[in-house]
Design an enzyme around this catalytic site. Sequence first.
Site, PDB file in Angstrom:
ATOM      1  N   TYR A 100       0.928  -1.218   0.041  1.00 58.12           N
ATOM      2  CA  TYR A 100      -0.162   0.078  -0.069  1.00 58.12           C
ATOM      3  C   TYR A 100       0.870   1.234   0.145  1.00 58.12           C
ATOM      4  CZ  TYR A 100      -4.303   2.482   0.123  1.00 58.12           C
ATOM      5  OH  TYR A 100      -5.417   3.210  -0.067  1.00 58.12           O
ATOM      6  N   LYS A 171      -6.035  -2.049  -0.897  1.00 57.97           N
ATOM      7  CA  LYS A 171      -6.798  -1.750   0.267  1.00 57.97           C
ATOM      8  C   LYS A 171      -7.586  -3.071   1.052  1.00 57.97           C
ATOM      9  CE  LYS A 171      -7.850   2.001   2.473  1.00 57.97           C
ATOM     10  NZ  LYS A 171      -7.669   3.376   2.192  1.00 57.97           N
ATOM     11  N   GLU A 242     -13.665   4.616  -2.545  1.00 54.17           N
ATOM     12  CA  GLU A 242     -12.094   5.067  -2.400  1.00 54.17           C
ATOM     13  C   GLU A 242     -11.555   5.798  -3.410  1.00 54.17           C
ATOM     14  OE1 GLU A 242      -8.486   4.521  -0.294  1.00 54.17           O
ATOM     15  OE2 GLU A 242     -10.386   3.728   0.049  1.00 54.17           O
ATOM     16  N   ASP A 243     -10.832   6.933  -3.047  1.00 53.92           N
ATOM     17  CA  ASP A 243     -10.174   7.829  -3.841  1.00 53.92           C
ATOM     18  C   ASP A 243     -11.052   8.514  -4.946  1.00 53.92           C
ATOM     19  OD1 ASP A 243      -8.034   7.835  -2.245  1.00 53.92           O
ATOM     20  OD2 ASP A 243      -6.621   6.600  -3.736  1.00 53.92           O
ATOM     21  N   ASP A 266     -11.672   7.595   2.406  1.00 52.45           N
ATOM     22  CA  ASP A 266     -11.038   8.981   2.520  1.00 52.45           C
ATOM     23  C   ASP A 266     -11.675   9.940   3.247  1.00 52.45           C
ATOM     24  OD1 ASP A 266      -9.215   8.111   0.431  1.00 52.45           O
ATOM     25  OD2 ASP A 266     -10.989   8.146  -0.891  1.00 52.45           O
TER      26      ASP A 266
END
Length: 560
Positions: A100, A171, A242-243, A266
Amino acid sequence: MTFQRPLYIPFAGPALLESPLLNKGSAFSQEERNNFNLTGLLPHNIETIESQSTRAYQQLSSFKSDLDKHIYLRNIQDTNETLFHHLIENHLEEVMPLIYTPTVGLACEQFSKIYRRKRGLFVSYPERHKIDDMLQNATKQNVKVIVVTDGERILGLGDQGIGGMGIPIGKLALYTACGGISPAYCLPIVLDVGTNNSQLLADPMYMGWRNPRITGEEYNEFVDLFIQAVKRRWPEVLLQFEDFAQTNATPLLNKYRDQICCFNDDIQGTAAVSVGTLIAACQNKGEKLSDQRIAFLGSGSAGCGIAQHIVRQMQREGLTQEQARQRVFMVDRYGLLTDQMTNLQAFQQPLIQYTKDLSHWDISSHIGLEQVIKQGNISVLFGVSGQPGLFTQEVVESLCANVDHPIVLPLSNPTSRVEATPKDITTWSHGQAIVATGSPFPPTLYENEYIEVSQCNNSYIFPGIGLGVLAARATAISDNMLMAASQALADASMQYEKVKGALLPPLGEIRPISKSIAYAVAKQAIADGLALPVSEETMQRRLVDNFWAPKYRTYRRTSF
């Protein structure tokens, strides 16, 4: 030791060796080699997972660059997931930065160049009418956790298109490594909605849809098609956003958090781990979080998510919402967010300062970070700007003029984006600042003494949240559940003997910490009416049952 029943397997021969979830490689017993037509397909010697893991670690250590190590680890993951996680479990602190942050950022940038084998689902806009078929095509059928990205805001690196798939893959590896969630239950997904990255569009090796990103109604309709298809396929799944870019992240979370069990790591995961770390830092000082005056450099969705979580914690400690908000100051490139600003986003509005409350400040029209620190008597400084070097010596010295031991949290990642290094902060504060970062840093040497740098890493939080949701069978994730996770992390940090400077336990202890967080989250889910009540004994048993360990099971051949 828990007894594990044999697994009955329909595959044999090369097909079995090609299944990452089932492959044991050289550890297949002689009986299994005979029963599953593996004779001659493997070297003669039958090995244990320990000996396999030793060889894998030796091979890993032979690579020089972190990207090469990442590629090697991903190759193991794609051929033998049990061995992959056994290796991680035994070298967690060393391997985590390779699978990661920060290495995953480079892997995302190079995704199309280093691509070797499929993992997860690529849901592209041109094939939007086939999403149900795509979900049926997933090699994993009993999916319980999905991590999905559209690749637009990958770490601090911006739009990486389908290269963002590296984030859900990494993740979910941590959901297993840290939270004990079986890899058989985990599915990474990237929504391929095009890319505005001109370098990717011009790259002949880019594997995604070569088109500018869709936006507006087109984008929202596509995401909704995906969410509804997921609900049909796996109605009880935990979905992690995510993101996503900040223009989409908060609206998507607000739209779907009551439709499907979902959260945005996040925004909410970062908030939960940040507040847990901050509570621990305040406890180290013998103070409460509600005693602090807090400034943020960066007012995007992540920063505002942390700030809102802090406001809720201050309310839990006895302040009114108005009192709490008056102690939190959001600063971006245009200065302090106030009621005089126009074009603020909806998630920023609740965190503005009112100019009438600043009438005693000696200020100009633009209120910058240093002015906020001095005039606001700031004791805690968060960095969530994604811009390196913005915490200058003058900024740190201004903090030290306010309090003896300021808390400084430069959380931007990867490492190249951090607002200031721990070494600089420690030097400029003459060793007085309490520091935690978003990316890993080595201990800081100051006056012949090493000071540990805690990584305010979401990995302390999201695996425990996921495990707690699965154990409780929760239908949603409430703010109270996130608060429970923060407090459980802070409580756990007080139970470990820590070296100088450390705010959090070592990452090597993360699995028992995840269990503690999971229990707190599950209890809160029941209290909030989001899960059916069960006894403490039943909940503890569910946590044990859901906590997967990387061990080979005995296989039996399915009879037809």
